[in-house]
Each structure stands twice: as C-alpha cells, then as structure tokens.
Design a protein around this motif. Structure first.
Motif: not given
Length: 671
Positions: A331-332, A427, A433, A437, A440, A516, A518, A569
């Motif tokens: 996912r990262t 991403d 990914q 995410k 997660h 999520g 990093r 984001h």
C-alpha cells in the motif's frame, strides 16, 4: 589486533548485542537468528576474558535479556529470572558434564525438558490463588501482566489440590500453537496489518497488549517447569514437577529423567527430528541437574546457573531450485521481491516461496535464473534464501535483475537515499496501492469498519465504486449498484453501510492513522493529535514545528510536510470532513489538584522506575504545570530518567536548565 582495535570491537559488539536484546525481549522483533546472536556473544565473552579492563559495565555478558517496558507496573522478582548458557554442539555438552562431575562426582541425574520458543513468565500464588504474573523483563524486574495471563485457559486461577504451600512461585513459558498462529496471522494480513514472523513473537506481543479482551481472543497456552517456595518441599526437581502436575498445572509430558550424558544426547537426537510433529515450536533441549542439594553446591554465575544448560537446534536448511522471482506492491508503494521455489519439505512443511526482502538481498546473493539455492526456516514461518550453490549453476544462466518499473502499473520506480526498498510513486493509479490504502483505512486499528474486508474492497474497486477512501462515504448513494454485485446480499450491504456510518465517530488519532501517511503509525498519530489538537494545525505545521514534537524525527516530519503539499491529499481531507469524520481531538478536562506548578514548564526524557512518562505528564498538568516538547530557553525543568538522550542532556546543560528526577518532582508537590 592492536589494543585500539580490540577496544573498538568490544564497544561495537556491546552496542550491537544490547540492541538485539532490546529487539528480542522488548519489541519482540528479532533481526538476527539465535545462532548468529550466540556467536557474537561468544566472541565478546572471549574478548572480555582476555581484556577485563575493557569490559563495559552494561555489557550484555553481565545481564539477562532486555529492557523493562513502561506499559505495565514494574515488579521486582523475589528470585531473579536468570537465563541459561547455550550450546549448539555435543562436545560442549560433554564438557559441561565433565565440569559437573568434577564438582559433585558421578552420582547425579539430569532432567531433560523441551525448550519452548515463547515468553518466560513467573506466576505467584498465595493461599491457592493466582495473585501476580510477571514477565522476565531484565531478569531482576519484569512487567505485571496478571490480567492478560488470567485469560490463558491452561493457567489455573486457583489450585484445586490440598497439599500445596501457602505461598509459591512457578515459572513457565507462554506460547502459541502453530495452527492458531497461522489463522490469526492470516487475519492480520487480510486486515493489512504487519504479520508476526513466528509464533513466539505473536505470543510475546499478545501478552503485552493493553486490552485483555483482545488477549482472550488469541489462544495462548503455557507450560510450567520450575517451582520456588520459601521452604524446600522436595529433594529433586523431578519430584517438584510431579507435584506441580498433581496440583493442576500444565507440565509438558515429554520431560525425561536421564542418567548420564549419553542418554541426554540420545534424547536430543530424538527431538531434533520429532520436534516437527509437535503442534508448537521448540528450539532446543534444556538439561538440569535433578538434585536440589547438588544444584546448591554447583551454584550460579552472575548470569546463569552452573547446574543447567540448553542445547539449541540449528535452523534447518534444504536445497531446492529457484523457479522465478515475482514482485509484490504494498500500500505504500514498496516493491518486495519473492522467490518462487520448486516445492521442498522443510521443518515439517512444504515450502514454495521465500522472502528476498529487497534489491540489496538479490545483489548480495548474486541470484541467477534457475539457481540451486539453500533455504532456511529457523523459527521464521516465512523461509529465507541464505545462499546459492554456485557449483550447480547452469552455464549461461541470466542474472536476476531487480526491475526499474512497477510490475503492476509500469511506472518508473524510485529509491530514496538511505533506504533499501524501491517504491512505485504512482499511488493514485497503481491498483495494489489504491486497494491497500483503503484496506488500511478500514482496518481494526484504524477506522475499524465492520462488514468490509479485503475481498469486498477489491470487488468494489474493480467495479468502479471506490477509488479513494472518501468514496466509502458515498456508497449509500449507490444502492442499486451495490445490489448488482455478485455474492452481495441486502444484509451484507446493510452491515457494510452501518459500519461505515459508525466509523464517523472514531477519534481524530484513528482518522490520522487511517490516512496512511508514510511513517505515521498508531503511536506517532496519537502524539501528533495530542500536540496539534486539530487537522488544520497539523496541515499548516512546518518541518521545524513537527520535529519539536516528542519522538518525531526528521524522516517523519519530511513525510508529513510532503503529504500535505499534495493537493489531492488535501482534497480528500475536505471530502472526509464534509462526510462527518473527526478532525479535532477531544480534550479531557484537567481537574487541578493544586497550583504549585503554575507558570512552570517541563520536558520529560528517559525511563522511570516508578512512573510512566504519561503518568508524570498528567501529574504535572494536574498541578498547573505545562508540558513542552523540546528544549529551549522557555523550559523551566528537564525531568530526566534513565537512558535519556545525550543530546538533550547536553543542550539542557548548555542552557543551564535545571535537571530534576521524579523524586524531585514529588518533593516540589509537597511544598
């Protein structure tokens, strides 16, 4: 070697082994095998014997195990929990036997026991009732984990027999059966949580959980193997084991009373093979002189008893063929290579895959297509390739080259300076990914959304219903599309939408962790929300403001700044805020006990014997004081415990900031 070189080697080994001890006993995340550790420790022991003047007082040769965690009450052991000397060869056992004979003659017996691969525990009973369970810790002090240990069915809360002493302490090992480990580890993988490497780590991590209800959900077991009482009740260790068994304690049925070292070695040979037919892991055999009187005569070294030793099995290794290397995208965006092997039987299971970790490991092994490789499974559930049999390499075989593009989306991979892993930067459009995410975000430790597992997320993504975490909160607007999904009934839809709706009440720290970012794990997310209080402050925080937060380093700060510089984001955060998620931390009102610390500021650093750092911070704030996160001229006091960072001490000294202890703080409150 010159004396300077020897001094340097001793210092390096001491630092390295102390870190490995911490990784193993406190973090339950060992980074080297037991065998590798023991080889390094033996080298250090030999160097210190030759040059005792160079020995560090904190050398791992002078202590047992790791550090004390601060999550539980610290308890001092009435009888120290010492470790045992280790050996990997039969000659060492015969040498041990010769030393015993020289000290007490030839009239003695050994008790041989399986060496369980778990977490050492000490149980105290008074008047037949379990009153305390303590981990080994550093051998002198351990963590009180009574509430968690009481959830283990094999450990009696009360003794049913009639002939037990009023007070007794019994030592044992908490462990997890392999079948339970594999089931629970698969659950973690499905929830996009980091899987444990082996049952021992899972058992250790479970015992140290704060939530006893979660501990009870994980099936742990326990074997008991040593009894302590104020007044000795039995002549031999074997008699005490039989008594403990009759009192209702779980004692391993494979213990054996042996006469002579040859019988001991025969027992070891048997279990070196038979261990793979057990339902739990063992990593060796322990032998103890049976007579308590003879044990007393033999005595102890500073670290271990002279009347006992453990023989450790070497990790099993087999040879097989490398069929291919595949690459998994997390996912990262980290791209992890996996070796696909010709199936081979190893340690009781068929092995088809082995971890290759990263590009550096492929380069170190010098892997070629079709190579014959050696595979090891020493305590690790996921096997690893240790080396290549180059004598069997086919002429003209091509070298394995780590890809420079993502195997899933074709984007060029990047590798940041100082890091081993390569990453896919795409991403927003790389399927693993995107799904990772969202998985997660929904996981138990993040938003804990019931009714939406990994398979459901994969299905929703492939059907075009979700592409970002914010899309989860728009699913209620698409009832017809949800009904059309295969194997998705009305009840499943209802449970999923209910779970999504309930997640809106999750606290800010869970939302932040779920994003999520990093390097922002659970602990970091909690510290950030405590410090910045709301998302707006965090989004606008500078690098300098971020590293001022306790335990937030440059790598984390750079990652957070970089994350919020991306407009996509910030757009997601707006959508999540509009959906009703929590982006402000709920502050508990602090009721002042006094105003004795009003106007004073404090910074806490290090580890304290009687209090956790959170307890000290609460005490300061309840008496009017204020907590700071960095050392500056505004700081009134540096509250210092053990193992405080030298840079903080140096800076505080330079600024002439008073350095106080927890005792000094309590005295300030008494004035």
């Amino acid at each position: 070697m010159s004396i300077i070189d020897i001094k340097s080697r001793i210092e390096n080994l001491t630092t390295e082994l102390n870190q490995h001890n911490y990784n193993y006993y406190v973090l339950a995340q060992p980074t080297i095998t037991d065998y590798e550790f023991d080889i390094k420790l033996k080298e250090l022991i030999d160097l210190e014997k030759q040059h005792p003047e160079l020995q560090d007082p904190y050398s791992p040769t002078q202590r047992v195990g790791g550090e004390i965690t601060k999550e539980f009450k610290t308890v001092t052991h009435k009888w120290p929990m010492l470790s045992l000397g280790n050996t990997y060869n039969e000659q060492d056992l015969r040498d041990f036997d010769d030393r015993i004979k020289k000290a007490i003659g030839t009239d003695f017996e050994y008790v041989c026991e399986l060496k369980f691969d778990g977490l050492s525990i000490s149980l105290t009973y008074e008047n037949g009732k379990l009153i305390r369970a303590v981990t080994r810790g550093d051998g002198t002090k351990g963590d009180d984990v009574t509430s968690n240990i009481k959830t283990i069915k094999a450990i009696p809360h009360t003794i049913k027999a009639k002939d037990y002493p009023d007070k007794l302490e019994i030592r044992g090992e908490v462990f997890m059966h392999r079948a339970a480990f594999e089931r629970l580890n698969n659950e973690r993988i499905n929830n996009d949580e980091v899987p444990y490497a082996n049952p021992r780590n899972f058992a250790s991590g479970t015992v140290k959980l704060q939530n006893s209800a979660e501990v009870a959900r994980r099936p742990l077991d326990c074997f008991l193997y040593f009894l302590y009482t104020e007044k000795r009740l039995y002549r031999t260790h074997w008699e005490s084991l039989e008594a403990v068994k009759n009192w209702g304690f779980h004692v391993c049925e494979h213990n054996k009373l042996c006469i002579g070292i040859d019988e001991v070695i025969k027992f070891i040979h048997y279990w070196n093979t038979e261990r793979f037919n057990l339902s739990y892991d063992i990593d060796g055999i322990v032998l103890k002189v049976n007579s308590y009187a003879q044990q007393e005569e033999l005595g102890f070294t500073a670290k271990s008893p002279r009347w006992a030793i453990s023989f450790k099995f070497k990790a099993q290794e087999v040879e097989t063929v490398l069929e291919s290397v595949s690459y998994q995208v997390g996912r990262t965006g980290a791209v992890t290579p996996v070796a696909n092997l010709k199936p081979v039987l190893l340690a009781g299971t068929t092995v088809k895959r082995a971890t290759l970790h990263n590009a550096n490991e492929i380069e170190r092994l010098d892997l070629h297509e079709g190579d014959t490789v050696f595979v090891e499974k020493g305590g690790e559930i996921i096997p690893k390739i240790t080396s290549v049999n180059t004598l069997k390499r086919k002429e003209g075989s091509l070298k394995i080259v780590y890809p420079d593009t993502c195997p899933e989306c074709g984007s060029n991979l990047i590798r940041k300076e100082g890091e081993a892993a390569f990453y896919c930067p795409n991403d927003e459009a790389c399927p693993p990914q995107i799904m990772g995410k969202i998985q997660h975000f929904c996981s138990r430790k993040a938003m804990n959304i019931d009714g939406i597992g990994s398979e459901t997320i994969e299905l929703l993504y492939k059907e075009g219903l979700i592409e970002h975490i914010s899309d989860l909160y728009a699913l209620y607007q698409k009832p017809d599309q949800l009904k059309d999904l295969a194997r998705f009934g009305e009840k499943s839809i209802y449970n999923m939408l209910e779970g999504i709706e309930r997640s809106k009440q999750m606290p800010f720290e869970k939302v932040l962790f779920g994003l999520g970012i990093r390097y922002v794990g659970e602990t970091v997310a909690r510290k950030l929300t405590i410090y910045f209080k709301n998302m707006d402050s965090l989004q606008n925080a500078s690098y300098e403001e971020l590293i001022a937060v306790d335990e937030i380093g440059s790598r984390i700060a750079e990652s957070i700044v970089s994350y919020f510089q991306e407009s996509r984001h910030n757009e997601q955060i707006i959508l999540l805020r509009d959906a009703g998620l929590q982006f402000i931390r709920d502050e508990e009102e602090i009721v002042l006990s006094s105003d004795r610390l009003t106007g004073k500021t404090f910074l806490i650093s290090g580890v304290f014997e009687k209090y956790s750092r959170d307890e000290l911070a609460n005490l300061i704030e309840m008496n009017g004081g204020k907590m700071l996160s960095s050392i500056s001229g505004k700081l009134s006091y540096l509250l210092a415990g053990e193992n405080m960072g030298p840079s903080k001490l140096e800076k505080a000294t330079k600024l002439k900031i008073p350095i106080i202890s927890d005792v000094d703080l309590i005295d300030m409150l008494k004035v």
